[in-house]
Design a protein around this motif. Structure first.
Motif, PDB file in Angstrom:
ATOM      1  N   VAL A 188       0.791  -1.353   0.230  1.00  0.00           N
ATOM      2  CA  VAL A 188      -0.220  -0.134   0.105  1.00  0.00           C
ATOM      3  C   VAL A 188       0.804   2.150   0.147  1.00  0.00           C
ATOM      4  N   ALA A 189       2.159   1.032   0.548  1.00  0.00           N
ATOM      5  CA  ALA A 189       2.672   1.952   1.009  1.00  0.00           C
ATOM      6  C   ALA A 189       3.184   2.410  -0.372  1.00  0.00           C
ATOM      7  N   GLU A 190       3.557   1.712  -1.083  1.00  0.00           N
ATOM      8  CA  GLU A 190       4.291   1.817  -2.665  1.00  0.00           C
ATOM      9  C   GLU A 190       3.933   2.695  -3.565  1.00  0.00           C
ATOM     10  N   PHE A 191       2.533   1.518  -3.219  1.00  0.00           N
ATOM     11  CA  PHE A 191       1.718   2.188  -4.688  1.00  0.00           C
ATOM     12  C   PHE A 191       1.083   4.008  -4.019  1.00  0.00           C
ATOM     13  N   THR A 192       1.060   3.655  -2.981  1.00  0.00           N
ATOM     14  CA  THR A 192       1.302   5.533  -2.461  1.00  0.00           C
ATOM     15  C   THR A 192       2.108   6.052  -2.897  1.00  0.00           C
ATOM     16  N   LEU A 193       3.748   6.078  -2.112  1.00  0.00           N
ATOM     17  CA  LEU A 193       4.735   7.022  -2.409  1.00  0.00           C
ATOM     18  C   LEU A 193       5.600   6.888  -3.815  1.00  0.00           C
ATOM     19  N   THR A 194       5.645   5.751  -4.013  1.00  0.00           N
ATOM     20  CA  THR A 194       6.410   5.213  -4.586  1.00  0.00           C
ATOM     21  C   THR A 194       5.997   4.593  -6.546  1.00  0.00           C
ATOM     22  N   CYS A 195       4.727   5.409  -6.583  1.00  0.00           N
ATOM     23  CA  CYS A 195       4.792   4.846  -8.383  1.00  0.00           C
ATOM     24  C   CYS A 195       3.805   6.075  -8.093  1.00  0.00           C
ATOM     25  N   ARG A 196       4.440   6.073  -9.582  1.00  0.00           N
ATOM     26  CA  ARG A 196       4.252   7.518 -10.967  1.00  0.00           C
ATOM     27  C   ARG A 196       2.668   7.332 -11.104  1.00  0.00           C
ATOM     28  N   GLN A 197       1.539   6.837 -11.090  1.00  0.00           N
ATOM     29  CA  GLN A 197       0.555   6.829 -11.092  1.00  0.00           C
ATOM     30  C   GLN A 197       0.408   7.688 -12.459  1.00  0.00           C
ATOM     31  N   CYS A 198       1.240   5.985 -13.558  1.00  0.00           N
ATOM     32  CA  CYS A 198       1.306   6.644 -15.307  1.00  0.00           C
ATOM     33  C   CYS A 198      -0.679   6.984 -14.640  1.00  0.00           C
ATOM     34  N   GLU A 199      -1.034   7.484 -16.506  1.00  0.00           N
ATOM     35  CA  GLU A 199      -1.703   7.748 -17.163  1.00  0.00           C
ATOM     36  C   GLU A 199      -2.133   6.438 -18.059  1.00  0.00           C
ATOM     37  N   ALA A 200      -1.215   6.086 -17.784  1.00  0.00           N
ATOM     38  CA  ALA A 200      -2.005   4.971 -19.448  1.00  0.00           C
ATOM     39  C   ALA A 200      -1.528   3.481 -18.295  1.00  0.00           C
ATOM     40  N   ALA A 201      -1.602   3.216 -17.333  1.00  0.00           N
ATOM     41  CA  ALA A 201      -0.504   2.741 -16.491  1.00  0.00           C
ATOM     42  C   ALA A 201      -0.549   0.965 -16.947  1.00  0.00           C
ATOM     43  N   PRO A 202       1.523   0.880 -17.030  1.00  0.00           N
ATOM     44  CA  PRO A 202       1.553  -0.124 -17.863  1.00  0.00           C
ATOM     45  C   PRO A 202       0.626  -1.778 -17.062  1.00  0.00           C
ATOM     46  N   CYS A 203       1.215  -1.556 -16.007  1.00  0.00           N
ATOM     47  CA  CYS A 203       0.586  -2.795 -14.517  1.00  0.00           C
ATOM     48  C   CYS A 203      -1.063  -3.270 -14.561  1.00  0.00           C
ATOM     49  N   ILE A 204      -1.370  -1.739 -15.400  1.00  0.00           N
ATOM     50  CA  ILE A 204      -3.141  -2.047 -15.279  1.00  0.00           C
ATOM     51  C   ILE A 204      -3.704  -3.389 -16.658  1.00  0.00           C
ATOM     52  N   GLU A 205      -2.483  -2.859 -17.478  1.00  0.00           N
ATOM     53  CA  GLU A 205      -2.872  -3.045 -18.709  1.00  0.00           C
ATOM     54  C   GLU A 205      -2.822  -3.947 -18.811  1.00  0.00           C
ATOM     55  N   VAL A 206      -1.783  -4.939 -17.860  1.00  0.00           N
ATOM     56  CA  VAL A 206      -0.856  -6.051 -18.812  1.00  0.00           C
ATOM     57  C   VAL A 206      -1.911  -7.401 -17.720  1.00  0.00           C
ATOM     58  N   CYS A 207      -2.349  -6.670 -16.588  1.00  0.00           N
ATOM     59  CA  CYS A 207      -3.164  -6.938 -15.799  1.00  0.00           C
ATOM     60  C   CYS A 207      -4.093  -8.609 -16.694  1.00  0.00           C
ATOM     61  N   PRO A 208      -4.060  -9.831 -16.278  1.00  0.00           N
ATOM     62  CA  PRO A 208      -4.960 -10.534 -16.909  1.00  0.00           C
ATOM     63  C   PRO A 208      -5.973 -10.366 -16.018  1.00  0.00           C
ATOM     64  N   THR A 209      -6.037 -10.163 -15.102  1.00  0.00           N
ATOM     65  CA  THR A 209      -7.516 -10.992 -14.158  1.00  0.00           C
ATOM     66  C   THR A 209      -8.347  -9.463 -13.324  1.00  0.00           C
ATOM     67  N   ASP A 210      -7.450  -8.815 -13.967  1.00  0.00           N
ATOM     68  CA  ASP A 210      -8.230  -7.030 -13.968  1.00  0.00           C
ATOM     69  C   ASP A 210      -8.384  -6.445 -12.247  1.00  0.00           C
ATOM     70  N   ALA A 211      -7.330  -7.461 -12.170  1.00  0.00           N
ATOM     71  CA  ALA A 211      -6.925  -6.719 -10.149  1.00  0.00           C
ATOM     72  C   ALA A 211      -6.534  -6.061  -9.748  1.00  0.00           C
ATOM     73  N   LEU A 212      -5.856  -4.557 -10.379  1.00  0.00           N
ATOM     74  CA  LEU A 212      -5.609  -3.447 -10.448  1.00  0.00           C
ATOM     75  C   LEU A 212      -6.539  -2.158 -11.006  1.00  0.00           C
ATOM     76  N   GLU A 213      -6.690  -1.596  -9.688  1.00  0.00           N
ATOM     77  CA  GLU A 213      -7.439  -0.283  -9.984  1.00  0.00           C
ATOM     78  C   GLU A 213      -7.341   1.164  -9.952  1.00  0.00           C
ATOM     79  N   ARG A 214      -6.860   2.035 -10.377  1.00  0.00           N
ATOM     80  CA  ARG A 214      -6.635   3.002  -9.988  1.00  0.00           C
ATOM     81  C   ARG A 214      -8.417   3.721  -9.092  1.00  0.00           C
TER      82      ARG A 214
END
Ligand code: SF4
Ligand code: SF4
Length: 162
Positions: free
Chosen positions: A39-65
């Motif tokens: 949770v802390a890494e997502f809050t402080l380290t993540c660049r919050q990419c507009e077109a987030a590769p992490c969200i795009e690549v997830c096969p199970t839609d497990a990542l959400e903004r």
């Protein structure tokens, strides 16, 4: 001032084998600290990419903004394939943060009622976890993640205070 858990993420990153035990009696494998680190890494380290590769690549839609812009991983959908970890160009999603089993942290609520520190505080061999009265201090890279958690980390976006 209320006491909170305090995690020094910079120290955590140097540790290759976290053994900070949890108090979950009925779920002895609960890895609360890893959950909090994620949770802390997502809050402080993540660049919050507009077109987030992490969200795009997830096969199970497990990542959400979330509405506040911060990415959240829904463990119940995640199959721990680590694709997001490889897709992130900034190293936000460390592979060790992607557990298959769902872990949670209740900040040892029952112990706090008895004024005892959370179990993990004494179990971390690097002294990266402590419990006490801490204040947000941008100059010292101390940020609030939630009511019960402050984190020391070099934040990507220092303008974001919680
Ligand atoms: S590890 Fe989980 S969140 Fe990441 S891409 Fe795989 S299923 Fe999605
Ligand atoms: S790719 Fe990495 S930096 Fe970009 S939104 Fe996903 S986790 Fe954050």
């Amino acid at each position: 001032m209320a006491k909170t858990l305090y995690i020094d993420l910079e120290k955590c990153r140097d540790c290759k084998s976290c053994h900070a035990e949890c108090s979950y009696f009925y779920h002895p494998f609960n890895d609360g600290i890893t959950y909090l680190r994620e949770v802390a890494e997502f809050t402080l380290t993540c660049r919050q990419c507009e077109a987030a590769p992490c969200i795009e690549v997830c096969p199970t839609d497990a990542l959400e903004r979330q509405d506040d812009g911060i990415i959240r991983r829904w463990n119940i959908r995640c199959v721990a394939c680590n694709s997001c970890s490889y897709a992130c160009p900034f190293g936000t999603i460390l592979p060790e943060l992607i557990g298959y089993a769902v872990s949670r942290c209740d900040f040892c609520h029952a112990r706090l009622n008895h004024k005892d520190a959370p179990v993990c505080v004494d179990k971390c061999t690097l002294g990266a976890i402590s419990y006490g009265e801490y204040e947000v201090n941008e100059e010292k890279n101390i940020y609030r993640i939630s009511d019960h958690l402050l984190v020391h980390a070099i934040s990507w976006n220092k303008k974001v205070l919680f």
